[in-house]
Design a protein around this motif. Structure first.
Motif, PDB file in Angstrom:
ATOM      1  N   PHE A 273     -20.421 -33.950 -34.263  1.00  0.00           N
ATOM      2  CA  PHE A 273     -21.671 -35.204 -34.555  1.00  0.00           C
ATOM      3  C   PHE A 273     -22.550 -35.102 -36.238  1.00  0.00           C
ATOM      4  O   PHE A 273     -22.418 -34.175 -37.152  1.00  0.00           O
ATOM      5  CB  PHE A 273     -22.814 -34.277 -33.561  1.00  0.00           C
ATOM      6  CG  PHE A 273     -22.382 -34.465 -32.674  1.00  0.00           C
ATOM      7  CD1 PHE A 273     -21.470 -33.112 -31.892  1.00  0.00           C
ATOM      8  CD2 PHE A 273     -22.016 -35.335 -31.742  1.00  0.00           C
ATOM      9  CE1 PHE A 273     -21.266 -33.289 -31.087  1.00  0.00           C
ATOM     10  CE2 PHE A 273     -21.894 -35.345 -30.252  1.00  0.00           C
ATOM     11  CZ  PHE A 273     -21.123 -33.836 -30.217  1.00  0.00           C
TER      12      PHE A 273
ATOM     13  N   PHE B 157     -32.376 -35.925 -44.650  1.00  0.00           N
ATOM     14  CA  PHE B 157     -32.069 -35.292 -44.801  1.00  0.00           C
ATOM     15  C   PHE B 157     -30.432 -35.318 -43.024  1.00  0.00           C
ATOM     16  O   PHE B 157     -31.393 -36.120 -42.992  1.00  0.00           O
ATOM     17  CB  PHE B 157     -33.239 -34.067 -43.943  1.00  0.00           C
ATOM     18  CG  PHE B 157     -32.682 -32.286 -44.337  1.00  0.00           C
ATOM     19  CD1 PHE B 157     -32.401 -32.009 -42.915  1.00  0.00           C
ATOM     20  CD2 PHE B 157     -32.221 -31.829 -45.242  1.00  0.00           C
ATOM     21  CE1 PHE B 157     -32.256 -30.351 -42.686  1.00  0.00           C
ATOM     22  CE2 PHE B 157     -31.483 -30.273 -44.581  1.00  0.00           C
ATOM     23  CZ  PHE B 157     -31.729 -29.543 -43.673  1.00  0.00           C
TER      24      PHE B 157
ATOM     25  N   SER C  51     -38.046 -35.444 -35.481  1.00  0.00           N
ATOM     26  CA  SER C  51     -36.276 -34.862 -34.751  1.00  0.00           C
ATOM     27  C   SER C  51     -35.253 -35.632 -34.938  1.00  0.00           C
ATOM     28  O   SER C  51     -35.095 -36.813 -35.717  1.00  0.00           O
ATOM     29  CB  SER C  51     -36.409 -35.334 -33.124  1.00  0.00           C
ATOM     30  OG  SER C  51     -35.560 -33.681 -33.182  1.00  0.00           O
ATOM     31  N   LEU C  52     -34.365 -35.308 -34.758  1.00  0.00           N
ATOM     32  CA  LEU C  52     -32.894 -35.428 -35.929  1.00  0.00           C
ATOM     33  C   LEU C  52     -32.613 -36.744 -34.663  1.00  0.00           C
ATOM     34  O   LEU C  52     -32.653 -37.146 -33.286  1.00  0.00           O
ATOM     35  CB  LEU C  52     -31.906 -34.333 -35.156  1.00  0.00           C
ATOM     36  CG  LEU C  52     -31.543 -32.888 -36.504  1.00  0.00           C
ATOM     37  CD1 LEU C  52     -33.034 -32.776 -35.534  1.00  0.00           C
ATOM     38  CD2 LEU C  52     -30.673 -32.361 -35.820  1.00  0.00           C
TER      39      LEU C  52
ATOM     40  N   LYS D  96     -41.078 -35.115 -40.709  1.00  0.00           N
ATOM     41  CA  LYS D  96     -41.585 -34.757 -39.900  1.00  0.00           C
ATOM     42  C   LYS D  96     -41.513 -35.244 -38.947  1.00  0.00           C
ATOM     43  O   LYS D  96     -41.884 -35.746 -37.207  1.00  0.00           O
ATOM     44  CB  LYS D  96     -43.167 -34.743 -39.386  1.00  0.00           C
ATOM     45  CG  LYS D  96     -43.784 -33.761 -41.214  1.00  0.00           C
ATOM     46  CD  LYS D  96     -45.248 -34.126 -41.173  1.00  0.00           C
ATOM     47  CE  LYS D  96     -45.119 -32.947 -41.494  1.00  0.00           C
ATOM     48  NZ  LYS D  96     -47.049 -32.820 -41.820  1.00  0.00           N
TER      49      LYS D  96
ATOM     50  N   PHE E  69     -24.741 -26.077 -35.839  1.00  0.00           N
ATOM     51  CA  PHE E  69     -25.607 -27.193 -36.448  1.00  0.00           C
ATOM     52  C   PHE E  69     -25.014 -26.136 -37.792  1.00  0.00           C
ATOM     53  O   PHE E  69     -25.314 -25.317 -37.891  1.00  0.00           O
ATOM     54  CB  PHE E  69     -27.092 -27.871 -36.364  1.00  0.00           C
ATOM     55  CG  PHE E  69     -27.220 -28.081 -35.626  1.00  0.00           C
ATOM     56  CD1 PHE E  69     -27.432 -28.161 -34.064  1.00  0.00           C
ATOM     57  CD2 PHE E  69     -27.304 -30.046 -35.396  1.00  0.00           C
ATOM     58  CE1 PHE E  69     -27.728 -28.659 -32.688  1.00  0.00           C
ATOM     59  CE2 PHE E  69     -27.472 -30.625 -34.833  1.00  0.00           C
ATOM     60  CZ  PHE E  69     -27.280 -29.935 -33.258  1.00  0.00           C
TER      61      PHE E  69
ATOM     62  N   GLN F  64     -26.810 -26.137 -41.693  1.00  0.00           N
ATOM     63  CA  GLN F  64     -27.709 -26.336 -43.062  1.00  0.00           C
ATOM     64  C   GLN F  64     -28.321 -27.136 -43.059  1.00  0.00           C
ATOM     65  O   GLN F  64     -29.088 -27.718 -43.116  1.00  0.00           O
ATOM     66  CB  GLN F  64     -27.620 -25.074 -43.810  1.00  0.00           C
ATOM     67  CG  GLN F  64     -26.223 -25.491 -44.739  1.00  0.00           C
ATOM     68  CD  GLN F  64     -25.489 -25.157 -45.529  1.00  0.00           C
ATOM     69  OE1 GLN F  64     -24.850 -25.935 -43.963  1.00  0.00           O
ATOM     70  NE2 GLN F  64     -25.176 -25.758 -45.953  1.00  0.00           N
ATOM     71  N   GLY F  65     -27.672 -28.455 -43.358  1.00  0.00           N
ATOM     72  CA  GLY F  65     -28.459 -29.646 -43.515  1.00  0.00           C
ATOM     73  C   GLY F  65     -28.092 -29.951 -45.114  1.00  0.00           C
ATOM     74  O   GLY F  65     -28.170 -29.296 -46.003  1.00  0.00           O
TER      75      GLY F  65
ATOM     76  N   LEU G  52     -28.733 -39.018 -33.955  1.00  0.00           N
ATOM     77  CA  LEU G  52     -27.565 -39.534 -34.061  1.00  0.00           C
ATOM     78  C   LEU G  52     -27.209 -40.198 -34.581  1.00  0.00           C
ATOM     79  O   LEU G  52     -27.400 -41.429 -34.288  1.00  0.00           O
ATOM     80  CB  LEU G  52     -27.177 -39.182 -32.909  1.00  0.00           C
ATOM     81  CG  LEU G  52     -25.226 -39.041 -32.505  1.00  0.00           C
ATOM     82  CD1 LEU G  52     -24.197 -37.804 -33.410  1.00  0.00           C
ATOM     83  CD2 LEU G  52     -25.452 -39.724 -31.259  1.00  0.00           C
TER      84      LEU G  52
ATOM     85  N   GLN H 246     -32.324 -36.744 -40.223  1.00  0.00           N
ATOM     86  CA  GLN H 246     -33.912 -36.585 -40.184  1.00  0.00           C
ATOM     87  C   GLN H 246     -34.287 -37.213 -40.942  1.00  0.00           C
ATOM     88  O   GLN H 246     -34.213 -36.817 -42.342  1.00  0.00           O
ATOM     89  CB  GLN H 246     -34.070 -35.742 -39.813  1.00  0.00           C
ATOM     90  CG  GLN H 246     -35.192 -34.204 -39.101  1.00  0.00           C
ATOM     91  CD  GLN H 246     -34.837 -32.877 -39.130  1.00  0.00           C
ATOM     92  OE1 GLN H 246     -34.415 -32.465 -39.858  1.00  0.00           O
ATOM     93  NE2 GLN H 246     -35.858 -32.950 -37.886  1.00  0.00           N
TER      94      GLN H 246
ATOM     95  N   ILE I  36     -27.251 -33.891 -40.882  1.00  0.00           N
ATOM     96  CA  ILE I  36     -27.715 -32.776 -40.715  1.00  0.00           C
ATOM     97  C   ILE I  36     -26.072 -32.976 -39.840  1.00  0.00           C
ATOM     98  O   ILE I  36     -26.143 -33.830 -38.935  1.00  0.00           O
ATOM     99  CB  ILE I  36     -28.461 -32.014 -39.363  1.00  0.00           C
ATOM    100  CG1 ILE I  36     -29.867 -31.875 -40.303  1.00  0.00           C
ATOM    101  CG2 ILE I  36     -27.587 -30.710 -39.248  1.00  0.00           C
ATOM    102  CD1 ILE I  36     -30.798 -31.772 -39.398  1.00  0.00           C
TER     103      ILE I  36
ATOM    104  N   TYR J 103     -25.963 -35.921 -37.387  1.00  0.00           N
ATOM    105  CA  TYR J 103     -27.059 -37.070 -37.224  1.00  0.00           C
ATOM    106  C   TYR J 103     -27.819 -37.362 -39.053  1.00  0.00           C
ATOM    107  O   TYR J 103     -28.424 -36.668 -40.322  1.00  0.00           O
ATOM    108  CB  TYR J 103     -28.167 -35.687 -37.032  1.00  0.00           C
ATOM    109  CG  TYR J 103     -27.606 -35.025 -35.665  1.00  0.00           C
ATOM    110  CD1 TYR J 103     -26.817 -34.369 -35.515  1.00  0.00           C
ATOM    111  CD2 TYR J 103     -27.825 -35.307 -34.044  1.00  0.00           C
ATOM    112  CE1 TYR J 103     -26.060 -34.099 -34.423  1.00  0.00           C
ATOM    113  CE2 TYR J 103     -27.722 -35.272 -33.352  1.00  0.00           C
ATOM    114  CZ  TYR J 103     -26.742 -34.152 -32.980  1.00  0.00           C
ATOM    115  OH  TYR J 103     -25.914 -33.853 -32.417  1.00  0.00           O
TER     116      TYR J 103
END
Lengths: 117, 116
Positions: B34, B91, B43-44, B41, B107, B109-110, B46, B38, B93, B36
């Motif tokens: 998946f 960001f 949330s992730l 501040k 997950f 580490q982004g 999709l 972000q 992820i 994502y």
């Protein structure tokens, strides 16, 4: 509508104190609920995962509870440490079509916890 | 626990160029990965779901021609941001689900992408 809401949005506590974060969800049909810790600039790290039949699960100083009837979960952190400063995200998974247990994840917006010395 | 590694951790690129982000499951086979996005501040969100050997499924509002996803093996998925613009700065992820277990996603580490 499938939603996950967390409270508070942010929280500041002193080192050594306890705190409790809340998560309410309307995701249905429910499969499991996870709590993640996300440090700034990092990916989320799993703390706990609970299915319908579980109502509490611990991972060190983290204890999660789940009330599937009221669709509420909490994450309790005991004896907080400076390294606990992070965003805590509640994530709920739906049952996938066909009844298998993994489906799309619905993320809460997170609670930003700051622990001060 | 299973390890998911993203590379690079951060990247700065010029507007109009393309950037590739890799997501690897280091110690398990991931049938599904998946991607994502972000914002600060928040949330992730999709972006897409990719299954090994098949085309990715994109979420509503995500441009498939702009965010190219390839999941050529059970341990590697890539996200290519094509013709990047400053508004693509975010960001990114990835997460990966094990082949044999269907309750956990791990997950990476982004990757912090900055488009200048």
């Amino acid at each position: 509508k499938n939603q996950v809401e967390q409270s508070p949005q942010s929280l500041i506590i002193l080192e050594g104190k306890n705190c409790t974060l809340q998560c309410n969800y309307t995701v249905s049909p429910f499969s499991n609920l996870r709590w993640y810790k996300q440090d700034t600039g990092r990916g989320p790290v799993s703390l706990t995962i609970m299915t319908f039949s579980e109502n509490t699960k611990s991972n060190g100083r983290y204890t999660a509870t789940l009330d599937a009837d009221t669709k509420q979960s909490s994450l309790h952190i005991t004896a907080s440490q400076l390294s606990d400063s992070a965003s805590y995200i509640c994530v709920v998974s739906r049952v996938r079509a066909g009844g298998t247990s993994y489906g799309k994840l619905t993320f809460g917006q997170g609670t930003i916890l700051t622990v001060h010395p | 626990g299973a390890v998911v590694s993203q590379h690079p951790s951060w990247v700065i690129c010029k507007s109009g160029t393309s950037v590739k982000i890799e997501c690897r499951s280091l110690d398990f086979q991931a049938t599904t990965m998946f991607w994502y996005r972000q914002f600060p501040k928040q949330s992730l969100m999709l972006m897409a779901t990719s299954n090994e050997g098949s085309k990715a499924t994109y979420e509503q509002g995500v441009e498939k021609d702009k965010f190219l996803i390839n999941h050529a093996s059970l341990t590697l998925s890539t996200l290519t941001v094509t013709s990047a613009h400053p508004e693509d700065s975010s960001f990114y992820i990835c997460s990966a689900r094990r082949r044999s277990r269907n309750t956990e996603a791990f997950f990476g580490q982004g990757t912090r992408l900055t488009v200048v």
